[in-house]
Each structure stands twice: as structure tokens, then as C-alpha cells.
Motif scaffolding. Sequence first.
Motif, PDB file in Angstrom:
ATOM      1  N   UNK A   1     -22.822 -32.360  41.883  1.00 40.04           N
ATOM      2  CA  UNK A   1     -23.174 -31.403  41.187  1.00 40.04           C
ATOM      3  C   UNK A   1     -22.530 -30.536  39.956  1.00 40.04           C
ATOM      4  N   UNK A   2     -22.513 -29.999  39.041  1.00 41.33           N
ATOM      5  CA  UNK A   2     -21.217 -29.530  38.659  1.00 41.33           C
ATOM      6  C   UNK A   2     -20.677 -28.123  38.444  1.00 41.33           C
TER       7      UNK A   2
ATOM      8  N   UNK B   1     -21.996 -34.232  46.658  1.00 36.84           N
ATOM      9  CA  UNK B   1     -20.461 -34.617  45.965  1.00 36.84           C
ATOM     10  C   UNK B   1     -20.657 -32.832  44.761  1.00 36.84           C
ATOM     11  N   UNK B   2     -19.545 -31.985  45.302  1.00 38.50           N
ATOM     12  CA  UNK B   2     -19.681 -31.030  44.359  1.00 38.50           C
ATOM     13  C   UNK B   2     -18.319 -31.200  43.752  1.00 38.50           C
TER      14      UNK B   2
ATOM     15  N   UNK C   1     -21.425 -33.741  55.358  1.00 36.44           N
ATOM     16  CA  UNK C   1     -22.153 -34.161  54.003  1.00 36.44           C
ATOM     17  C   UNK C   1     -22.280 -33.646  52.796  1.00 36.44           C
ATOM     18  N   UNK C   2     -20.986 -32.894  52.922  1.00 38.14           N
ATOM     19  CA  UNK C   2     -19.816 -32.403  51.397  1.00 38.14           C
ATOM     20  C   UNK C   2     -18.875 -32.920  51.456  1.00 38.14           C
ATOM     21  N   UNK C   3     -18.199 -33.833  50.083  1.00 40.73           N
ATOM     22  CA  UNK C   3     -17.101 -33.793  49.598  1.00 40.73           C
ATOM     23  C   UNK C   3     -17.091 -33.105  48.429  1.00 40.73           C
ATOM     24  N   UNK C   4     -15.413 -32.235  48.349  1.00 40.31           N
ATOM     25  CA  UNK C   4     -15.310 -31.372  46.594  1.00 40.31           C
ATOM     26  C   UNK C   4     -13.926 -31.845  46.532  1.00 40.31           C
TER      27      UNK C   4
ATOM     28  N   UNK D   1     -14.871 -36.524  39.141  1.00 41.05           N
ATOM     29  CA  UNK D   1     -14.449 -35.258  38.795  1.00 41.05           C
ATOM     30  C   UNK D   1     -13.655 -35.183  37.745  1.00 41.05           C
ATOM     31  N   UNK D   2     -14.310 -34.418  35.859  1.00 44.81           N
ATOM     32  CA  UNK D   2     -13.447 -34.387  35.404  1.00 44.81           C
ATOM     33  C   UNK D   2     -13.159 -33.121  34.285  1.00 44.81           C
TER      34      UNK D   2
END
Length: 359
Positions: free
Chosen positions: A149-150, A173-174, A191-194, A210-211
Motif C-alpha cells: 500500500x502507498x 506492507x504499508x 500481519x502488518x508491517x509499517x 519504502x521510498x
Amino acid sequence: MRWLLFITLITFIAWSVTAMFRNPINDYSASPQSREGRFHNLRAPGPGDLPESTLRVWWEVFFNKPAGTIPTSPAPIRHLTRTELDAAPDRSLYRLGHSTVLMKLRGQWWLTDSVFSERASPMQFFGPKRFHAPPISIDELPPIRAVILSHDHFDHLDQATIKALDSKVGVFLTPLGVGDRLADWGVARSKIQQFDWWQGTEVDGLHLTVTPAQHFSGRSFTDGNRTLWASWVIQDKNGDDDFRLFFSGDTGYFDGFAKIGERFGPFDLTLIETGAYDKQWPYVHLLPQETVQAHRDLRGRWLLPIHNGTFDLALHTWDDPFDQVLRFATEHGMQVSTPMMGERVDMNMPQEGSRWWRQ
């Protein structure tokens, strides 16, 4: 129309007030992007970056739409089946609509900015409506290793879709804060990685980072920029075979593209937004010529324009993004892939694609 708009506005205000208490976002003040509880872009907007009157922009969007922002007949798509996906070779890619892209990497399926609902809106009785159905239903999808997710805008993060996908997905992935939205909707924290900008992870051998992007976030009147927005670098490296893909999310043009290109490029394929643009808001969305420049900054080989062909989100005609980006790309001798929704793209050797939007 005006009565419907008034009722919608009142409904959204009430929803915003309740959302302030219903959707807690964790404290991310340690992030370099955070100041006083809000995330910020790398640079502040300058003269000409923002419209003189936001109210006037909304008035134009609701009441002065030019002809052609919605196709006069259903946009053509290619329907997908589970059998076809099961047989697809590695590094297959399918656009499912807007910025929702399904990719097969390392023998598993990965999904970006998943939106399967009929409208990109908190209210399914009002708001931007799809030009076409998704080429495949959520029920027919194979297991998804990760949803990438962006940011949290409604045309990129859809609550109904997330809930329907949850049982199929291994990990979400967020950027920072977006995962808190998912947890509030019932997705297990495990289940969530930030991640913050320039942070990343490895999932079954696939490297994801993430960029930066230049945009904004929020889902109500009360939570602006409480969550981070981002682009993504996806690297599939196996010995000498090093495939690199860039996913832009939503963004205006900024020097971050060159920095990402220097650090991670060259890219075999870039998925860059080309749609929902206007000269009144270049700070947060790319004009077609800026999409092409961003691709050049990233040192991309093939460009696949996204964020178009599904929702009416601006004042340009619905097919203008395709024609304009091709025009500017041709001037620079770039390779551009424009697949029909649901059409397979071989990421190793993308095809140009037909001019399906002219049918």
C-alpha cells in the motif's frame, strides 16, 4: 444534484467526527518526516504549487466537469480466471484498475493499492464510480503473499476490499500509520508491517523498500497527514538476474525521483501515476510530461502508466492520460506499455499494448 451533494457533505462531516475517535493512529513523532503530529513532504509548496482557491477547484469538479471525463460506453477489459493465473509464468503483471496491480514474483502473488469496490469513496451511494468492473473478483484471486500500500486515500485504500482480502493475504506492507487503519478494521497486527521512507523488508527473497513521494494523506476532515504516503522499490534478485520495479503511488514531481534512481536504479519497469492531474494541483500529482521526466530520473527501461482508466478524479477526459504520456514519451524515444485492464504483461519483455482506449 446539489441536494445530493449537500446530504453527502453532511454525511461526510458526521463520518469525519466519528472517525476521529474510531481510527486511532499511533505516535510517529520519531520519524524525520513528522512534525507536530503530522507528516510532511521533503519540500514545502512554493508559488504555483497549490490552487489559489480550493473551494473553486471543488466547485469545478462537481459542477463544471467538461465532457468526456467518463467514457460513453464501458471501458474494455480482459476478464481473468483463476485457472489462467495459476498457469501464468513468473514475472507476469496484470492491471486490475486504477493503481491496483497484480504481480507474480518468485512464484507468489503480490497486489498493490487494492481497490475492488464500485466507488472510490467512503459512501457507496456517492463518489467516483468505476468505468469497468475488476477483471477478476476477490473470491477468484489466488492467495496473495503481500498487499503493498502507498497511502490511505480512498482510491488506493478501500476498507471493504481489505476486509474481503484479509483471509487471502499473508502480510500487508504499508507506510507509517496506514497499517493502523488496517488494524482498526480487524486485520491482525501480526500481519502488518509499517515502514518509514528508506526503510524496507525482505519477504521470501523479494526485497521491498519504502521510498519518498510528494503527496498528502487523510480520510476525513480531522486526520490530514496523520499517516505517511510513499512510493515503493521492489527488487527480485537471483544471482546475476536482478529485476527492479518502481511503484509510484501518488506523487507530484520532485527531486526525490533522481535520488531514488541514483540509489536503486536503473529500473526494468516503472509503474508511475499518469491521471487525475491538473495544472492547478501539480504539487501532488504528476502532469504527463512529469511522468516521463520521473521515469527518466529513475533511469527506467519500460514505463507502465497507472492511476488512470478507472475513476473520474479530475477535469481531463478519461482517455487523455494515455494519449498525453505516449506523446511525451515518444519525443524521448521511451518504451511505454499500455495493457488493457486484465491483459498479461511479461515484466521481462513488456509489450507496447494496443490503443484500447480508442475503441
